[in-house]
Design a protein around this motif. Structure first.
Motif, PDB file in Angstrom:
ATOM      1  N   GLY A   1       0.811  -1.214   0.000  1.00 17.30           N
ATOM      2  CA  GLY A   1       0.000   0.000   0.000  1.00 17.30           C
ATOM      3  C   GLY A   1       0.841   1.258   0.000  1.00 17.30           C
ATOM      4  O   GLY A   1       0.564   2.212  -0.711  1.00 17.30           O
ATOM      5  N   GLY A   2       1.887   1.277   0.814  1.00 17.45           N
ATOM      6  CA  GLY A   2       2.752   2.444   0.872  1.00 17.45           C
ATOM      7  C   GLY A   2       3.505   2.658  -0.415  1.00 17.45           C
ATOM      8  O   GLY A   2       3.756   3.786  -0.827  1.00 17.45           O
ATOM      9  N   GLY A   3       3.880   1.543  -1.077  1.00  9.80           N
ATOM     10  CA  GLY A   3       4.622   1.659  -2.325  1.00  9.80           C
ATOM     11  C   GLY A   3       3.818   2.349  -3.400  1.00  9.80           C
ATOM     12  O   GLY A   3       4.320   3.204  -4.124  1.00  9.80           O
ATOM     13  N   ILE A   4       2.538   1.996  -3.529  1.00  8.73           N
ATOM     14  CA  ILE A   4       1.678   2.625  -4.529  1.00  8.73           C
ATOM     15  C   ILE A   4       1.509   4.112  -4.223  1.00  8.73           C
ATOM     16  O   ILE A   4       1.612   4.962  -5.102  1.00  8.73           O
ATOM     17  CB  ILE A   4       0.307   1.922  -4.581  1.00  8.73           C
TER      18      ILE A   4
ATOM     19  N   ASP B   1       2.775   9.744  -5.253  1.00 12.90           N
ATOM     20  CA  ASP B   1       3.285  10.998  -4.685  1.00 12.90           C
ATOM     21  C   ASP B   1       4.345  11.598  -5.608  1.00 12.90           C
ATOM     22  O   ASP B   1       4.347  12.800  -5.900  1.00 12.90           O
ATOM     23  CB  ASP B   1       3.922  10.754  -3.309  1.00 12.90           C
ATOM     24  N   LYS B   2       5.276  10.753  -6.066  1.00 15.06           N
ATOM     25  CA  LYS B   2       6.355  11.226  -6.931  1.00 15.06           C
ATOM     26  C   LYS B   2       5.805  11.698  -8.272  1.00 15.06           C
ATOM     27  O   LYS B   2       6.254  12.715  -8.819  1.00 15.06           O
ATOM     28  CB  LYS B   2       7.385  10.118  -7.142  1.00 15.06           C
ATOM     29  N   GLN B   3       4.848  10.956  -8.807  1.00 17.85           N
ATOM     30  CA  GLN B   3       4.254  11.363 -10.084  1.00 17.85           C
ATOM     31  C   GLN B   3       3.494  12.680  -9.946  1.00 17.85           C
ATOM     32  O   GLN B   3       3.570  13.548 -10.828  1.00 17.85           O
ATOM     33  CB  GLN B   3       3.320  10.266 -10.608  1.00 17.85           C
ATOM     34  N   GLU B   4       2.791  12.836  -8.842  1.00 17.67           N
ATOM     35  CA  GLU B   4       2.067  14.088  -8.595  1.00 17.67           C
ATOM     36  C   GLU B   4       3.021  15.274  -8.548  1.00 17.67           C
ATOM     37  O   GLU B   4       2.770  16.322  -9.162  1.00 17.67           O
ATOM     38  CB  GLU B   4       1.292  13.993  -7.282  1.00 17.67           C
ATOM     39  N   LYS B   5       4.128  15.112  -7.831  1.00 16.05           N
ATOM     40  CA  LYS B   5       5.095  16.207  -7.717  1.00 16.05           C
ATOM     41  C   LYS B   5       5.688  16.551  -9.089  1.00 16.05           C
ATOM     42  O   LYS B   5       5.840  17.736  -9.442  1.00 16.05           O
ATOM     43  CB  LYS B   5       6.213  15.851  -6.747  1.00 16.05           C
ATOM     44  N   ALA B   6       6.019  15.525  -9.865  1.00 18.04           N
ATOM     45  CA  ALA B   6       6.592  15.763 -11.189  1.00 18.04           C
ATOM     46  C   ALA B   6       5.614  16.528 -12.081  1.00 18.04           C
ATOM     47  O   ALA B   6       6.004  17.447 -12.811  1.00 18.04           O
ATOM     48  CB  ALA B   6       6.981  14.436 -11.832  1.00 18.04           C
ATOM     49  N   LEU B   7       4.339  16.158 -12.013  1.00 22.82           N
ATOM     50  CA  LEU B   7       3.332  16.847 -12.824  1.00 22.82           C
ATOM     51  C   LEU B   7       3.126  18.284 -12.354  1.00 22.82           C
ATOM     52  O   LEU B   7       3.019  19.210 -13.173  1.00 22.82           O
ATOM     53  CB  LEU B   7       2.010  16.084 -12.771  1.00 22.82           C
TER      54      LEU B   7
END
Length: 216
Positions: free
Chosen positions: A70-73, A78-84
């Motif tokens: 769960g934490g991995g997803i 989180d990382k994808q959100e920040k990049a966007l």
């Protein structure tokens, strides 16, 4: 079952609260929430499937595995959100987070001319930026959804919303996103986000949304 509560609590809190870079406030990260949910699910499964003698060990093991999944997803999104957010800052595109899903809201006034499904030339760079992130984060599915206001008849609005959705999908494909990874759909005027009785509301309703969902 007391061990269950302790295991879930410990695993849920293992990732500390973080400082939201956009609001400046402390928040529980989505990866932490995902770890907590995963820990609970894993612990319940462990308790249900193990023998009586092995139940406590199974609870702890299931909680640990569930938290990691769960934490991995959550961390991945989180990382994808920040990049966007970094790439789309100032572009007019909104980035929204809903659990482990992301939604990019592209207003019609910056994407298409009125009544047209031809992408505006100055929006290509924005879509290129989106494509860069989508190519980096490959473990997400993409739904491109077109929406219109209520001006005109239902049939023409439905057709226009579909054409716009496919225009964005096809452009992303030309930018290197595999066509099989994305779907396009038009909703016409069925799902307004504001009142169609005002010009401002109609402008908000004319939009294309990209819904990004992790592949689980």
């Amino acid at each position: 079952m007391r061990r269950l509560g302790i295991a879930v609590l410990a695993l849920s809190l293992s990732a500390c609260s973080t400082l939201d870079p956009y609001t400046g406030e402390k928040k529980v990260g989505n990866s932490t929430k995902g770890a907590g949910i995963g820990a609970l699910a894993g612990a319940v499964i462990g308790a249900a499937t193990a023998s009586k003698n092995d139940r406590e060990k199974a609870i702890l093991t299931g909680a640990a595995l569930g938290a990691a999944t769960g934490g991995g997803i959550g961390f991945y999104m989180d990382k994808q959100e920040k990049a966007l957010r970094d790439r789309l800052a100032g572009s007019g595109v909104q980035v929204q987070r809903e659990g482990d899903n992301l939604r990019l809201i592209m207003p019609g006034n910056i994407t298409f001319q009125t009544g047209s499904a031809q992408i505006l030339g100055n929006f290509y760079d924005v879509l290129d930026s989106v494509a860069v992130v989508l190519k980096e984060f490959k473990d997400t599915s993409i739904l491109v959804a077109g929406h219109t206001d209520s001006v005109g008849n239902d049939s023409s609005n439905q057709t226009l919303s579909e054409r716009r959705a496919y225009s964005v999908k096809n452009y992303l494909a030309s930018a290197g996103i595999p066509s099989g990874r994305a779907q396009a759909i038009g909703f016409g005027e069925r799902y307004p986000v504001a009142s169609n009785s005002t010009a401002q509301g109609r402008e908000q309703n004319r939009r294309v949304e990209l819904e990004l969902e992790p592949l689980k």
